[in-house]
Design an enzyme around this catalytic site. Structure first.
Site, PDB file in Angstrom:
ATOM      1  N   CYS A  58      14.203  10.882   6.633  1.00 46.30           N
ATOM      2  CA  CYS A  58      14.245  10.519   8.051  1.00 46.30           C
ATOM      3  C   CYS A  58      15.653  10.648   8.624  1.00 46.30           C
ATOM      4  O   CYS A  58      15.826  10.622   9.829  1.00 46.30           O
ATOM      5  CB  CYS A  58      13.709   9.106   8.234  1.00 46.30           C
ATOM      6  SG  CYS A  58      14.444   7.967   7.062  1.00 46.30           S
ATOM      7  N   GLU A  82      11.081  15.958  14.609  1.00 47.17           N
ATOM      8  CA  GLU A  82      11.476  15.879  13.197  1.00 47.17           C
ATOM      9  C   GLU A  82      10.808  17.027  12.425  1.00 47.17           C
ATOM     10  O   GLU A  82       9.597  17.205  12.526  1.00 47.17           O
ATOM     11  CB  GLU A  82      10.948  14.532  12.725  1.00 47.17           C
ATOM     12  CG  GLU A  82      11.335  14.085  11.379  1.00 47.17           C
ATOM     13  CD  GLU A  82      10.804  12.672  11.118  1.00 47.17           C
ATOM     14  OE1 GLU A  82      11.539  11.890  10.533  1.00 47.17           O
ATOM     15  OE2 GLU A  82       9.660  12.363  11.488  1.00 47.17           O
ATOM     16  N   GLU A 113      10.173   0.921  10.447  1.00 43.78           N
ATOM     17  CA  GLU A 113      11.226   1.905  10.136  1.00 43.78           C
ATOM     18  C   GLU A 113      10.584   3.264  10.303  1.00 43.78           C
ATOM     19  O   GLU A 113       9.795   3.705   9.455  1.00 43.78           O
ATOM     20  CB  GLU A 113      11.725   1.722   8.693  1.00 43.78           C
ATOM     21  CG  GLU A 113      12.351   0.373   8.420  1.00 43.78           C
ATOM     22  CD  GLU A 113      13.681   0.172   9.123  1.00 43.78           C
ATOM     23  OE1 GLU A 113      14.370   1.162   9.408  1.00 43.78           O
ATOM     24  OE2 GLU A 113      14.014  -0.990   9.418  1.00 43.78           O
ATOM     25  N   LYS A 153       0.852  -1.201   0.000  1.00 46.22           N
ATOM     26  CA  LYS A 153       0.000   0.000   0.000  1.00 46.22           C
ATOM     27  C   LYS A 153       0.881   1.241   0.000  1.00 46.22           C
ATOM     28  O   LYS A 153       1.545   1.556   0.980  1.00 46.22           O
ATOM     29  CB  LYS A 153      -0.896   0.041   1.244  1.00 46.22           C
ATOM     30  CG  LYS A 153      -1.905   1.180   1.129  1.00 46.22           C
ATOM     31  CD  LYS A 153      -2.365   1.736   2.450  1.00 46.22           C
ATOM     32  CE  LYS A 153      -1.552   2.879   2.977  1.00 46.22           C
ATOM     33  NZ  LYS A 153      -1.570   4.104   2.187  1.00 46.22           N
TER      34      LYS A 153
HETATM   35  P1  NAD Z   1       2.836   8.275   7.916  1.00 45.60           P
HETATM   36  O1  NAD Z   1       3.133   7.518   9.137  1.00 45.60           O
HETATM   37  O2  NAD Z   1       1.838   9.349   7.964  1.00 45.60           O
HETATM   38  O3  NAD Z   1       2.380   7.302   6.725  1.00 45.60           O
HETATM   39  C1  NAD Z   1       3.148   6.204   6.301  1.00 45.60           C
HETATM   40  C2  NAD Z   1       2.241   5.190   5.681  1.00 45.60           C
HETATM   41  O4  NAD Z   1       1.377   4.684   6.682  1.00 45.60           O
HETATM   42  C3  NAD Z   1       1.328   5.733   4.576  1.00 45.60           C
HETATM   43  O5  NAD Z   1       1.215   4.773   3.558  1.00 45.60           O
HETATM   44  C4  NAD Z   1       0.005   5.902   5.297  1.00 45.60           C
HETATM   45  O6  NAD Z   1      -1.121   5.818   4.445  1.00 45.60           O
HETATM   46  C5  NAD Z   1       0.024   4.710   6.235  1.00 45.60           C
HETATM   47  N1  NAD Z   1      -0.867   4.822   7.401  1.00 45.60           N
HETATM   48  C6  NAD Z   1      -1.398   5.938   7.961  1.00 45.60           C
HETATM   49  N2  NAD Z   1      -2.215   5.594   8.999  1.00 45.60           N
HETATM   50  C7  NAD Z   1      -2.167   4.248   9.105  1.00 45.60           C
HETATM   51  C8  NAD Z   1      -2.765   3.300   9.984  1.00 45.60           C
HETATM   52  N3  NAD Z   1      -3.581   3.677  10.979  1.00 45.60           N
HETATM   53  N4  NAD Z   1      -2.492   1.992   9.812  1.00 45.60           N
HETATM   54  C9  NAD Z   1      -1.646   1.578   8.833  1.00 45.60           C
HETATM   55  N5  NAD Z   1      -1.067   2.427   7.945  1.00 45.60           N
HETATM   56  C10 NAD Z   1      -1.308   3.749   8.090  1.00 45.60           C
HETATM   57  O7  NAD Z   1       4.256   8.798   7.452  1.00 45.60           O
HETATM   58  P2  NAD Z   1       4.557   9.707   6.204  1.00 45.60           P
HETATM   59  O8  NAD Z   1       4.174  11.079   6.586  1.00 45.60           O
HETATM   60  O9  NAD Z   1       4.015   9.105   4.959  1.00 45.60           O
HETATM   61  O10 NAD Z   1       6.147   9.562   6.101  1.00 45.60           O
HETATM   62  C11 NAD Z   1       7.002  10.355   6.801  1.00 45.60           C
HETATM   63  C12 NAD Z   1       7.541   9.629   8.014  1.00 45.60           C
HETATM   64  O11 NAD Z   1       8.229   8.445   7.590  1.00 45.60           O
HETATM   65  C13 NAD Z   1       8.561  10.435   8.732  1.00 45.60           C
HETATM   66  O12 NAD Z   1       8.351  10.352  10.112  1.00 45.60           O
HETATM   67  C14 NAD Z   1       9.892   9.775   8.350  1.00 45.60           C
HETATM   68  O13 NAD Z   1      10.919   9.974   9.261  1.00 45.60           O
HETATM   69  C15 NAD Z   1       9.488   8.358   8.238  1.00 45.60           C
HETATM   70  N6  NAD Z   1      10.458   7.611   7.405  1.00 45.60           N
HETATM   71  C16 NAD Z   1      11.280   6.708   8.021  1.00 45.60           C
HETATM   72  C17 NAD Z   1      12.228   5.994   7.272  1.00 45.60           C
HETATM   73  C18 NAD Z   1      13.140   4.991   7.921  1.00 45.60           C
HETATM   74  O14 NAD Z   1      13.802   4.241   7.222  1.00 45.60           O
HETATM   75  N7  NAD Z   1      13.198   4.919   9.230  1.00 45.60           N
HETATM   76  C19 NAD Z   1      12.320   6.210   5.900  1.00 45.60           C
HETATM   77  C20 NAD Z   1      11.472   7.139   5.302  1.00 45.60           C
HETATM   78  C21 NAD Z   1      10.526   7.830   6.082  1.00 45.60           C
END
Ligand code: NAD
Length: 491
Positions: free
Chosen positions: A296, A393, A262, A188
Site C-alpha cells: 500500500c 493504486e 487501514e 479472518k
Molecule cells: P480487500 O479489500 O479485497 O480484502 C481485504 C480483506 O477484506 C480480505 O480478508 C477480504 O476477504 C475481506 N473482505 C472482502 N469483502 C469484505 C466484506 N464485504 N466485509 C468484510 N470483509 C471483506 O483487499 P486486498 O485485495 O486483500 O488487499 C489489498 C488492499 O489492501 C490494497 O488496497 C492495499 O493498499 C490495502 N492495504 C493497506 C494497508 C495499510 O496499512 N493501509 C496495508 C496493506 C494493504
C-alpha cells in the site's frame, strides 16, 4: 528447508487444515464449502480451508466473548509473558513460517528469511511489552474538591480482517496490540493467504487461554461481513482496499461500533534535481519492487523534476533490469509472482489499457508460460494525473514517471489524489524537504528514504486511506476505551 521440502511442508500443512481454530482447538466448520489455496509461483493447488458460514462466526465470537473477562483481568505483565511465549514459538518454527509465507503469498524466499519473518518476530516482541504501560492524563484534582483518574480499558472482542499482501505481518499488527491490552479476538485472513495465520493461531493456542485468539477462514462477503456487523464484536480492525473498507465501516457504524481502517495508498515519490540520484534511485526501486509492488506504500508513482527526467529513466531501467523475476522459492529471485491470478489479471488490464499518449519503456506484459502469476518490472511514461494508471493504486511492479516543473507543481501533483497513506521526497535542499513535509497530506512522509517501517512508529491513513492508526502507542490506544472516574474528596 530446501525449495522442495518447503513445497512438501506447505502442502502437508494445508491439507491438515479441516476447520477453524475456535476456543483453543481446531473445530470443524458448519459449512461444507471450501476455499482452494494456490502457490502463485506455479499456479498449482496447495490445499484448502473452509469457506465458513455465519454460524461459524457466531461460535467464534461467542468463544472470544467467554474468554474476554478473565483475559482482561490478567495482569499486563502476565499477558506480555504469554505473548512473548507465542513469539518464542514462532521463532522455533521460523523455517515453517518462511515456507508458508513464500508459498501462500508468493514472496521471494530470500526477503522473507532476511526481512519479513525477523520483522514479524520483532513486532511481536515490541507489542508484547509495550502494552504493559499506556500513557494518559495524570490523576489529579482538576476541579476543587474532586479527584480524577483515567482508566484505559480493553474494548472487548476485536475482529481482525487482514489482506493478502503481508498476511502474517498484518495479522500480528492487529493481534498482538489488541491482546496485549486485554481484548480477545477473532481473525479472518484473506481468502488466498490463510496458511501462516493458521500456524500462528495454532501455536498461540498452545500458550494462550482457550478463546483468546480464534481464526475463522472464509470469504469477505460472508465471514468478513458477519464479523463487521456482529453485535458481540466491539471493534473491527480492517486492512484492505478502500472499497471493502467502506463496506466494513458502514456495517460497523450500523452497530455503532468502531472500525479501524487501514486502506489503500498511491504513494507519490518526489524526486528533485538536487537529490543524490544514485541513492534515491536505489531506494525508489527497492521500495517499488519489494513484494512485487503489492504494497500500500509502494514507491511506484514517481514525480520527477523535468531537468533529471532522462537520467532517472535510464537509472530506473538499469536497476529494474538487475532484479530477477522468478519462483518465490528460488533464492536468486528478487521479484516473485503476483499473489493470485485475479491480481495478475488486474495489473495486466491496467497496463494493457494505457491511453495512446502513454507507453511502457520497460516490461509491460504478463509472463504466464510456467503457470505462475508473473508480471515483470515495468516503467510507464507519458501518463498524467487523470489517467487510471496514475490516479489509482496499481499494486504491481509498475512505476509511472511524470514530470514536475517546480516545488509548487510537485506539491500540487502529489496532493492531487484521493489517497493519503504515504509520500516520499528526495532532495538535499532543507527548505524544500521542510515545505514538502509540512504541506503533503499523507500519514507517513519519508525524506531521502522509502518503505522503512518499524512497530514503534505510527501508520495512519489520511483522506480515503483510512481511519485510525496502526503500530506505535497510538495503535495500542485504538484497542482501548477511556474511562474517567471522579471522586468527591470532601465526603
Ligand atoms: P480487500 O479489500 O479485497 O480484502 C481485504 C480483506 O477484506 C480480505 O480478508 C477480504 O476477504 C475481506 N473482505 C472482502 N469483502 C469484505 C466484506 N464485504 N466485509 C468484510 N470483509 C471483506 O483487499 P486486498 O485485495 O486483500 O488487499 C489489498 C488492499 O489492501 C490494497 O488496497 C492495499 O493498499 C490495502 N492495504 C493497506 C494497508 C495499510 O496499512 N493501509 C496495508 C496493506 C494493504
Amino acid at each position: 528447508m530446501s525449495a522442495s521440502e518447503q513445497r512438501v511442508y506447505a502442502s502437508e500443512y494445508a491439507s491438515s487444515l479441516d476447520g477453524n481454530f475456535i476456543g483453543g482447538q481446531w473445530t470443524r466448520s458448519l459449512s461444507s464449502d471450501w476455499l482452494a489455496v494456490f502457490d502463485p509461483s506455479t499456479g498449482q493447488n496447495v490445499g484448502r480451508v473452509p469457506a465458513s458460514s455465519v454460524e461459524d462466526v457466531n461460535v467464534a465470537v461467542h468463544a472470544a466473548r467467554d474468554a474476554q473477562k478473565s483475559w482482561a483481568k490478567t495482569a499486563p505483565g502476565a499477558r506480555a509473558q504469554a505473548l512473548h511465549k507465542v513469539a518464542d514459538a514462532v521463532e522455533a518454527h521460523f523455517e515453517e513460517f518462511v515456507a508458508l509465507e513464500c508459498i501462500d503469498a508468493g514472496k521471494p524466499v530470500s526477503a522473507v528469511r532476511k526481512d519479513e519473518i525477523p520483522s514479524v518476530i520483532d513486532s511481536m516482541r515490541y507489542f508484547a511489552s509495550a502494552g504493559r504501560g499506556l500513557s494518559s492524563l495524570a490523576g489529579g484534582d482538576y476541579m476543587e474538591g474532586v479527584s480524577s483518574t483515567v482508566r484505559r480499558e480493553p474494548l472487548g472482542v476485536v475482529a481482525g480482517i487482514t489482506p493478502w499482501n503481508y498476511p502474517i505481518l498484518q495479522a500480528v499488527s492487529k493481534i498482538f496490540p489488541a491482546l496485549a491490552v486485554g481484548n480477545t479476538m477473532v481473525v479472518k485472513p484473506a481468502e488466498t493467504t490463510p496458511l501462516s495465520t493458521a500456524l500462528l493461531v495454532e501455536l498461540a493456542g498452545q500458550v494462550l487461554p482457550a478463546g483468546v485468539l480464534n481464526v475463522v477462514f472464509g470469504t469477505g462477503p460472508v465471514v468478513g461481513d458477519a464479523l463487521s456487523r456482529h453485535p458481540d464484536v466491539d471493534v473491527v480492525s480492517f486492512t484492505g482496499s478502500i472499497e471493502t473498507g467502506r463496506k466494513v465501516g458502514t456495517a460497523a457504524a450500523d452497530g455503532v461500533k468502531k472500525a479501524i481502517l487501514e486502506l489503500g495508498g498511491n504513494t507519490p515519490v518526489l524526486l528533485f534535481g538536487d537529490a543524490d540520484l544514485p541513492s534515491a534511485l536505489d531506494a525508489i526501486v527497492a521500495g517499488g519492487l519489494y513484494n512485487a509492488g503489492q504494497d500500500c506504500m509502494a514507491a511506484t508513482r514517481l514525480l520527477v523534476e523535468e531537468s533529471v527526467f532522462d537520467e532517472v529513466i535510464l537509472g530506473l531501467k538499469e536497476r529494474c533490469s538487475a532484479f530477477v523475476l522468478g519462483d518465490a522459492l528460488d533464492p536468486k529471485t528478487t521479484v516473485g509472482p503476483l499473489n493470485s491470478s485475479a491480481q495478475l489479471a488486474r495489473v495486466a488490464a491496467k497496463v494493457g489499457g494505457l491511453p495512446d499518449k502513454a507507453t511502457a519503456v520497460l516490461g509491460g506484459k504478463a509472463e504466464t508460460d510456467t503457470g505462475g502469476y508473473f508480471f515483470p518490472p515495468t516503467i510507464i511514461v507519458g501518463a498524467d494525473q487523470t489517467d487510471e494508471i496514475v490516479a489509482e493504486e496499481i499494486f504491481g511492479p509498475v512505476f509511472t514517471v511524470q514530470v514536475f516543473a517546480d516545488v509548487a507543481d510537485a506539491e500540487a501533483k502529489a496532493n492531487d489524489t484521493r489517497f493519503g497513506l504515504a509520500a516520499s521526497i528526495f532532495t538535499t535542499h532543507l527548505g524544500t524537504a521542510t515545505r514538502m513535509q509540512n504541506n503533503l497530506n499523507f500519514g507517513t512522509i519519508w525524506i531521502n528514504t522509502h518503505l522503512v517501517i518499524s512497530p514503534e512508529v505510527p501508520i495512519s491513513g489520511f483522506a480515503m486511506s483510512g481511519l485510525g492508526t496502526e503500530n506505535s502507542e497510538a495503535g495500542f490506544l485504538e484497542f482501548t476505551r477511556v474511562k474517567h472516574v471522579m471522586v468527591d474528596s470532601r465526603i
